[in-house]
Design an enzyme around this catalytic site. Structure first.
Site, PDB file in Angstrom:
ATOM      1  N   ASP A 156      11.751  15.579   7.942  1.00  0.00           N
ATOM      2  CA  ASP A 156      11.984  14.999   6.617  1.00  0.00           C
ATOM      3  C   ASP A 156      12.625  15.973   5.629  1.00  0.00           C
ATOM      4  O   ASP A 156      12.601  15.725   4.422  1.00  0.00           O
ATOM      5  CB  ASP A 156      10.670  14.473   6.040  1.00  0.00           C
ATOM      6  CG  ASP A 156       9.619  15.561   5.867  1.00  0.00           C
ATOM      7  OD1 ASP A 156       9.801  16.656   6.449  1.00  0.00           O
ATOM      8  OD2 ASP A 156       8.621  15.326   5.157  1.00  0.00           O
ATOM      9  N   GLU A 157      13.198  17.064   6.121  1.00  0.00           N
ATOM     10  CA  GLU A 157      13.841  18.049   5.255  1.00  0.00           C
ATOM     11  C   GLU A 157      15.147  18.536   5.857  1.00  0.00           C
ATOM     12  O   GLU A 157      15.255  18.664   7.085  1.00  0.00           O
ATOM     13  CB  GLU A 157      12.963  19.286   5.066  1.00  0.00           C
ATOM     14  CG  GLU A 157      11.652  19.087   4.361  1.00  0.00           C
ATOM     15  CD  GLU A 157      10.892  20.400   4.289  1.00  0.00           C
ATOM     16  OE1 GLU A 157      11.286  21.280   3.519  1.00  0.00           O
ATOM     17  OE2 GLU A 157       9.916  20.542   5.043  1.00  0.00           O
TER      18      GLU A 157
END
Length: 397
Positions: free
Chosen positions: A114-115
């Site tokens: 998610d990054e």
């Protein structure tokens, strides 16, 4: 003279597992938004085994924290809604995010599910903020979830900036801003400083990031080995690491749109393909390249994907040509089922343009030159007044 420096974005999905669960469940017809009620992702709802992987803001108000047991979380909030994780959909949305971001930078480094980091090249601060805002809003509109974006000239500072205010925020932390924005923070908020390290630093009377930045680095290295030198550098904004590009040169140019509502109409799908072909061909022309292969990608409401492709007799970078072929490919492969995603990929890229036509076919030569002139004119208008300043309609493809 001020040294030119690349701008780095760090993009972090807000409550990723919770947000992605919401997007998927609502795509399946569920009305309840887990983000607006006390809810968590983790374990099994019936047995209440496992730990909290993600939590809503309302769950956070009950004192629920990531990593605690579901049993403990349920005691704090008896009406808590527990949803089991769905890692297949999480991987899907993570990939959708990365694919979208590749339209903004050729250098995207996925840091976790998610990054990610983006190297945006040399941008002034105003342009960097406007670009980050455009990315953030497009993710929200097309993918259905929110992100935080940190902006800096250093990777570690960009990551720190993305943590400042949440959710759905843009924050900057340039090297010249660390004394004002970073140093006053508790030392435990520095990247790579966990709970145990914070306790050890506090015993040395190091309570803020400024305390750490001004401490004797030799002492820190003696006390914590190489880790001490690392966190001292981070506290001072020292980071020479670069965004790790997945490839130096794109072998394929692609773009896709995840639809907020399933599309079941052929002509609506054609309109979307026009929009995608417009975006993707502009990028192709900016890179002074031509494609001799086009593929259309379709994902149905059950996230089953299929595609159809075609090799071209002549390379092209024409929006009209790409859009027309994409529509033909779509008509040939679509199974008349609800569509969740549409995409176009251009492959077999080259910098050489060759076009074989009959010496008697003056109409084809004229049409080719006319399309090139139109594309050039529209590209100039968009470059000067923005992407939304002019729109190509389906009947013009």
């Amino acid at each position: 003279m001020e040294e030119k420096r690349n701008t780095i974005f760090h993009i972090d999905v807000n409550s990723a597992f919770l947000s992605w669960s919401v997007v998927y469940r609502m795509s399946q017809g569920e009305d309840m938004d887990l983000r607006n009620i006390p809810s968590v992702i983790g374990g099994d709802e019936q047995s209440r085994r496992g730990v909290v992987l993600a939590k809503s803001n309302l769950a956070k108000q009950y004192g629920i924290v990531t990593g605690e047991s579901l049993y403990s979380a349920k005691r704090k909030c008896p009406n808590l809604v527990i949803v089991a994780p769905d890692f297949n959909s999480y991987r899907f949305y993570s990939k959708e995010l990365i694919n979208m971001l590749k339209n903004y930078s050729p250098c995207v480094e996925q840091y976790s599910i998610d990054e990610c980091f983006l190297d945006m090249g040399v941008l002034d601060k105003k342009d960097a903020y406007e670009e980050a805002y455009a990315i953030k809003e497009r993710i929200k509109k097309e993918l259905g979830f929110t992100v935080n974006i940190g902006i800096s000239d250093k990777k570690v500072l960009a990551k720190m900036a993305s943590e400042f205010n949440k959710p759905d925020k843009i924050n900057t932390l340039y090297s010249e801003e660390i004394k004002e924005k970073l140093w006053p923070l508790p030392v435990g908020e520095l990247f790579m400083v966990g709970r145990k390290a914070k306790e050890k630093l506090n015993k040395l009377y190091i309570f803020t990031i400024e305390d750490l930045a001004k401490h004797d680095v030799t002492f820190l290295k003696q006390k914590f080995k190489s880790y001490g030198g690392l966190i001292w550098e981070y506290a001072n904004g020292i980071d020479s690491s670069k965004v790790q590009c997945q490839s130096e040169e794109a072998k394929i140019i692609s773009n896709s749109i995840t639809l907020p509502v399933d599309v079941v109409n052929k002509y609506k799908a054609h309109d979307i393909l026009v929009q995608i072909s417009e975006q993707i061909s502009v990028r192709l022309r900016k890179e002074n390249k031509f494609c001799s292969g086009i593929a259309v990608n379709i994902k149905n409401k059950d996230f089953i994907s299929y595609s159809h492709q075609k090799k071209l007799a002549n390379p092209t970078n024409s929006t009209k040509h790409i859009g027309k072929i994409a529509q033909e490919l779509f008509d040939e492969v679509w199974k008349k089922e609800p569509i969740r995603l549409l995409g176009i990929a251009l492959y077999n890229l080259s910098e050489e343009f060759t076009h074989q036509v009959s010496i008697f076919d003056e109409t084809e030569v004229y049409s080719l030159e006319k399309n090139q002139s139109l594309d050039k004119a529209l590209d100039l208008i968009k470059e000067k007044f923005g992407d939304k300043s002019i729109k190509r309609f389906n009947n013009n493809i």
